[in-house]
Scaffold this active site. Structure first.
Site, PDB file in Angstrom:
ATOM      1  N   GLU A   5      -8.131  -5.029   5.256  1.00 50.63           N
ATOM      2  CA  GLU A   5      -8.000  -4.749   3.824  1.00 50.63           C
ATOM      3  C   GLU A   5      -6.860  -5.560   3.203  1.00 50.63           C
ATOM      4  OE1 GLU A   5      -8.398  -0.588   5.190  1.00 50.63           O
ATOM      5  OE2 GLU A   5      -9.001  -0.198   3.127  1.00 50.63           O
ATOM      6  N   ASN A  64       0.868  -1.181   0.000  1.00 50.46           N
ATOM      7  CA  ASN A  64       0.000   0.000   0.000  1.00 50.46           C
ATOM      8  C   ASN A  64       0.908   1.236   0.000  1.00 50.46           C
ATOM      9  OD1 ASN A  64      -1.735   2.080   0.530  1.00 50.46           O
ATOM     10  ND2 ASN A  64      -2.651   1.167   2.356  1.00 50.46           N
ATOM     11  N   ARG A  77      -2.659  -2.148  -3.251  1.00 51.56           N
ATOM     12  CA  ARG A  77      -3.855  -1.330  -2.995  1.00 51.56           C
ATOM     13  C   ARG A  77      -3.797  -0.143  -3.948  1.00 51.56           C
ATOM     14  NH1 ARG A  77      -4.838   3.417   0.928  1.00 51.56           N
ATOM     15  NH2 ARG A  77      -7.043   3.679   0.619  1.00 51.56           N
ATOM     16  N   ARG A 108     -10.781  15.972   8.141  1.00 54.36           N
ATOM     17  CA  ARG A 108     -11.534  16.429   6.958  1.00 54.36           C
ATOM     18  C   ARG A 108     -12.929  16.878   7.371  1.00 54.36           C
ATOM     19  NH1 ARG A 108     -10.576  11.012   3.994  1.00 54.36           N
ATOM     20  NH2 ARG A 108      -8.328  11.032   3.785  1.00 54.36           N
ATOM     21  N   HIS A 152     -12.680   3.350   0.416  1.00 53.02           N
ATOM     22  CA  HIS A 152     -12.685   2.293   1.446  1.00 53.02           C
ATOM     23  C   HIS A 152     -13.452   1.060   0.952  1.00 53.02           C
ATOM     24  CE1 HIS A 152     -12.519   5.672   4.719  1.00 53.02           C
ATOM     25  NE2 HIS A 152     -11.299   5.216   4.507  1.00 53.02           N
TER      26      HIS A 152
END
Ligand code: AMP
Length: 410
Positions: A383, A7, A90, A240, A179
């Site tokens: 993941e 990743n 990823r 965020r 996601h």
């Protein structure tokens, strides 16, 4: 098979080696400060973490160092890099081009590169990482697993923005969602836990981490998700803003006399629960501050839970019902208070939270009572394992196809 899962970020590279038969992680770690100086962390299963500085002027050197560490005679977990059967990467943005994971050949990489405008911060470093791996392991198959892919089943009415339609046609502007690998993994696991087929249930997955998103999964297919063209839309997150009136952006730039770029830096990095509280983006700090009487920390937590509640309620409506609501990622797995507060407003659905909720930190567990009409779960996301499984599936199919071709003399 032994699968290396990678990743890549702009200055970091996370990695794991997973044995696909046992699904055990053989080793994992992280390269940080790529392009600056370089720090490598490495942890073989069951052993202590090792951390050292090593020059990483670019991702290529980071990949080389990871492989050197994995094959180290003293504490490596592989005798040679040839033991790596495939690499799963990823990938962040697959646009409308990738609705599932895929073998990363040159044509696919070219297509991903064409999508760079949609994810200028995320896709370019991923491509650099994939190309570095391909150079060093030219004969090892590489698979890309896209964060956006699972959400590609959304219908146009869910993904279209109410902007001039030509912007969708010309610039591919629409809701994509992120996601996805986590939402898919968690939704599938929830079906298993309920002893049902994914096709037969309606699930709402709340991926609540530093980045947070919710999805509505009807019959195994994503029908709605809270993130949009970029991961900025939707829930209040660590730093965020999530949903705000777009006019705020122009207003901040004007009032603070700053550029668009600086404004977006604020919306991405200085907003969310950090912006509201002025304390931290980390829920552990917020809970501590709120318990000590900090009103803005308490407000940040309340606002976060309120937004999660709002999205869940709207997704129940979108699916015309729900069978399970699932919490995952850092906050979802570890913050019982958040889960309890969010579920308070769903008593009308017949949801009853079991006191066991209070003791669940990172474990897989049903947290609703046995007779709760809608089931509520904590399901830790994984993941890397999802990427490993996809990689094995695609590489195995490829091997079968190649063998058939050879047998047929094609
Ligand atoms: P993630 O992005 O999924 O790694 O989640 C990271 C976030 O999870 C952190 O920033 C914290 O806000 C939250 N988190 C992690 N551990 C806990 C905990 N024990 N209690 C509350 N929040 C936690």
């Amino acid at each position: 098979m032994k699968i290396l899962v990678i990743n890549c970020g702009s200055s970091s590279l996370k990695y794991q080696v997973i044995d696909s038969e046992t699904e055990h992680v053989l080793a994992k770690g992280l390269c940080e400060r790529i392009g600056i100086d370089g720090v490598l962390t490495y942890q073989p299963a069951g052993q202590d973490k090792i951390k050292y500085e090593a020059a990483m002027p670019a991702h290529r050197q980071a990949v080389e160092l990871v492989l050197k560490q994995l094959t180290d005679p003293e504490n490596g977990v592989l005798t040679s890099i040839d033991e790596i059967d495939a690499v799963g990467h990823r990938m962040v943005h697959g646009g409308e081009k990738f609705a599932c994971s895929t073998l990363l050949n040159d044509e696919v990489l070219q297509t991903v590169e064409e999508l760079n405008d949609l994810a200028p911060l995320h896709n370019p470093p991923t491509l650099v990482g994939v190309r570095a791996c391909k150079e060093i392991l030219p004969d090892t198959p590489m698979v890309g697993v896209f964060d956006t892919a699972f959400h590609q089943t959304m219908e146009p009415k869910a993904f279209i923005y109410a902007l001039p339609y030509e912007y969708y046609e010309k610039y591919a502007m629409r809701r994509y969602g992120f996601h996805g690998t986590s939402h898919r993994f968690v939704a599938q696991r929830t079906a298993e836990l309920m002893g049902k087929k994914p096709e037969d249930i309606k699930v709402i997955v709340c991926h609540l981490g530093n980045g947070a998103s919710i999805s509505a999964v009807n019959g195994g297919k994503c029908v709605e998700t809270s993130m949009g063209l970029t991961p900025l839309e939707g829930l209040i997150m660590g730093t965020r803003s999530g949903d705000i009136d777009p006019t705020c952006i122009e207003y901040i730039a004007h009032k603070e006399n700053i550029s668009m770029e600086e404004t977006f830096e604020i919306i991405n990095k200085k907003s969310g629960v950090l912006g509201i509280s002025g304390v931290s983006s980390d829920f552990r700090d917020l809970e501590e501050a709120a318990n000590n009487g900090n009103k803005r920390a308490a407000l940040a937590l309340d606002a976060f839970c309120h937004h999660v509640t709002k999205y869940i309620g709207s997704y129940v409506a979108v699916m015309n019902g729900v069978d399970a609501i699932v919490f995952t990622a850092g906050i979802g797995e570890n913050a019982p208070g958040v889960r309890a507060q969010v579920m308070e407003n769903f008593k009308y659905l017949g949801i009853e939270i079991d006191p066991v909720n209070d003791s669940i930190h990172g474990d897989e567990q049903m947290i609703s009572t046995a007779d709760s009409k809608v089931k509520v779960f904590v399901v830790p996301t994984n993941e890397e394992l999802a990427i490993c499984r996809d990689t094995v599936e695609i590489v195995t199919k490829e091997i079968v196809t190649e063998t058939v071709k050879k047998v047929l003399g094609k």
